[in-house]
Scaffold this motif. Structure first.
Motif, mmCIF file in Angstrom:
data_model
loop_
_atom_site.group_PDB
_atom_site.id
_atom_site.type_symbol
_atom_site.label_atom_id
_atom_site.label_comp_id
_atom_site.label_asym_id
_atom_site.label_seq_id
_atom_site.Cartn_x
_atom_site.Cartn_y
_atom_site.Cartn_z
ATOM 1 N N LYS A 13 0.806 -1.225 0.000
ATOM 2 C CA LYS A 13 0.000 0.000 0.000
ATOM 3 C C LYS A 13 0.838 1.273 0.000
ATOM 4 N N GLU B 3 -5.294 1.965 -9.960
ATOM 5 C CA GLU B 3 -6.321 1.547 -9.007
ATOM 6 C C GLU B 3 -6.360 0.028 -8.844
ATOM 7 N N ARG C 71 -3.589 -1.135 -6.619
ATOM 8 C CA ARG C 71 -3.939 -0.934 -5.208
ATOM 9 C C ARG C 71 -4.804 -2.077 -4.682
ATOM 10 N N ALA C 72 -5.700 -2.580 -5.552
ATOM 11 C CA ALA C 72 -6.597 -3.670 -5.140
ATOM 12 C C ALA C 72 -5.845 -4.968 -4.877
ATOM 13 N N ASP D 78 -4.113 -1.996 0.646
ATOM 14 C CA ASP D 78 -4.703 -0.650 0.629
ATOM 15 C C ASP D 78 -6.222 -0.798 0.754
ATOM 16 N N LYS E 192 -11.488 2.719 -4.125
ATOM 17 C CA LYS E 192 -10.821 2.765 -5.429
ATOM 18 C C LYS E 192 -11.871 2.966 -6.519
ATOM 19 N N LYS F 74 -16.938 2.749 -8.245
ATOM 20 C CA LYS F 74 -16.268 2.990 -6.972
ATOM 21 C C LYS F 74 -16.533 1.838 -6.012
ATOM 22 N N TYR G 184 -14.544 -0.570 -2.356
ATOM 23 C CA TYR G 184 -13.371 -0.938 -1.560
ATOM 24 C C TYR G 184 -12.845 -2.281 -2.097
#
Length: 476
Positions: free
Chosen positions: A169, A198, A201-202, A222, A226, A232, A234
């Motif tokens: 992260k 993005e 990050r996932a 993270d 996102k 949008k 999490y």
């Protein structure tokens, strides 16, 4: 089925088949033959030639040897021994999978696993990781693409190869995220640079432990919101894979690649694009059912159109396995196949990069074609190849470059018995079986004149070798 059509199916959905197996299909439809191939591939048996990795144990052993025997020299010596063991394991895994492809009845499963090996690409010098990766490809090869994609994404070989171990992260690594979309699912141009960031990050926190088991490291993940493809959430890695599957472009991209590999590389003519769109729509509606996609291809009348037969250049592995499978030959030294793979540029477990092998006409150049055409003579006369396999400077792959005897066991008397006793039919039958593209009549007549002997078995041996040394043998 016509013999030519049955051979077309067996080469594309497998690696060729013996003439006796081909003749069994004469009174069957394409659907019946394919369904039998599918049934023969139902059972999945893991390849287990490499012991599970013990990274911690290896390091402990090195430290103990250094402490007990003293000196950096001892540690270096033990490290070399470990590296040698790893190389030998990798070689054994390579030749074992090749043997499974060549001898087991479930060749549809192996052919699809081989295809996925060039699509969902990963590579590792750790033979245990390689074995786990190959078995995952084989296990999910004919199932749902989403299950395969998720399972491969969690393989230690993949997490290591595309640097997701470094994806944390505080410092996201975008390598896996980029290739996941560009090469594995959507294709270039169907996502944005923002999507890459993005998605990376996932996938933060996806890692494996010292035994090669997947672990999700929550502290490195993270957890913030996102935005991916305009949505949008999490998102975690599993959510991203679901989003990719919901995107119809993934179905189109995968179907196109499957079509080019199994039907025709040139998709700009003969209405190929329309067929791809129709197949992709069905693929999407079946939740990416791979076996269903293959059935829709291999049982379609257009699959057997003349422009699709003999249009595929055999990859080195297809050429090698095809020789073993159609003739029933067995190398006295199985690692001969490593040398052949290396010279021809396709070594199982060692794709050149994350894009895999380029394939198609890229397999043929002047030097590789000459060696390909010499292989039958090298096998059947036990000559030594004049060509050398180039070293790439990697200590882990040097073993592949060693020249070996090409001697192989082959029962020519049994092989000769499968063809007609009538001399006038012999050459036609052999040519029809060995070649999917018919050579000029004068070429076949020339071979017949040069190979005729008093011994029928010797005539068949010489004729088979001559036919397989023709350029047409490189096509299926």
């Amino acid at each position: 089925m016509l013999q030519k059509h049955a051979q077309h199916l067996c080469w594309r959905a497998g690696f060729g088949e013996s003439l006796s197996a081909i003749k069994e299909t004469e009174k069957q439809s394409a659907k019946q033959v394919f369904r039998k191939m599918l049934k023969d591939s139902e059972v999945y048996v893991p390849i287990a030639v490499v012991e599970p990795t013990d990274i911690a144990g290896d390091l402990r052993k090195l430290r103990m040897d250094k402490k007990e025997n003293g000196g950096e020299g001892v540690e270096r010596s033990k490290l070399k021994e470990l590296q040698k063991e790893r190389r030998e394991e990798q070689a054994r895994l390579n030749t074992t999978w090749l043997e499974v492809m060549s001898t087991e009845k479930g060749m549809l499963r192996e052919k699809m696993a081989f295809f996925w090996h060039g699509h969902l690409v990963a590579r590792s010098i750790n033979a245990s990781f390689s074995q786990s990766y190959v078995n995952t490809l084989r296990k999910y090869a004919l199932g749902k693409f989403g299950d395969l994609l998720l399972a491969v994404s969690k393989e230690p070989a993949m997490l290591q190869f595309l640097n997701n171990r470094q994806n944390r992260k505080r410092s996201p690594n975008e390598n896996f995220a980029r290739e996941l979309m560009e090469l594995f699912t959507l294709g270039r141009g169907n996502y944005t640079e923002r999507d890459i960031k993005e998605v990376a990050r996932a996938f933060t926190g996806w890692d494996f432990d010292i035994k090669g088991n997947f672990v999700f490291r929550e502290r490195q993940h993270d957890e913030e919101e996102k935005t991916v493809f305009g949505k949008k959430g999490y998102f975690k890695g599993e959510d991203i894979i679901q989003l990719l599957l919901e995107n119809k472009q993934t179905a189109i991209f995968i179907t196109t690649k499957v079509y080019q590999h199994f039907v025709n590389e040139n998709i700009s003519t003969h209405g190929h694009q329309e067929k791809i769109q129709e197949l992709a729509t069905r693929f999407y509606k079946t939740n990416y059912d791979i076996a269903n996609l293959l059935e829709n291809i291999f049982t379609a009348d257009w699959f057997y159109a003349q422009q699709n037969i003999g249009s595929h250049v055999k990859s080195p592995v297809e050429l090698l396995v095809g020789l073993k499978r159609t003739l029933g030959l067995k190398f006295e030294d199985e690692q001969t196949s490593l040398f052949i793979q290396r010279v021809l540029g396709q070594v199982l477990l060692y794709p050149p990069n994350v894009a895999g092998w380029p394939g198609g006409k890229n397999w043929i150049d002047s030097s590789s074609l000459l060696f390909r055409m010499q292989i039958p003579a090298l096998i059947f006369t036990d000559k030594q190849p004049e060509i050398n396999a180039k070293s790439d400077g990697d200590i882990n792959t040097d073993y592949q470059t060693r020249k070996r005897s090409f001697r192989a066991d082959m029962d020519w008397t049994a092989y000769a018995s499968i063809f007609s006793d009538k001399e006038a039919k012999l050459m036609t039958e052999m040519s029809d079986f060995l070649l999917q593209v018919s050579p000029a009549e004068a070429v076949v007549q020339g071979i017949q004149d040069k190979t005729k002997t008093d011994s029928r078995t010797e005539t068949v041996r010489k004729a088979a070798m001559a036919l397989m040394m023709l350029p047409e043998y490189q096509l299926c």
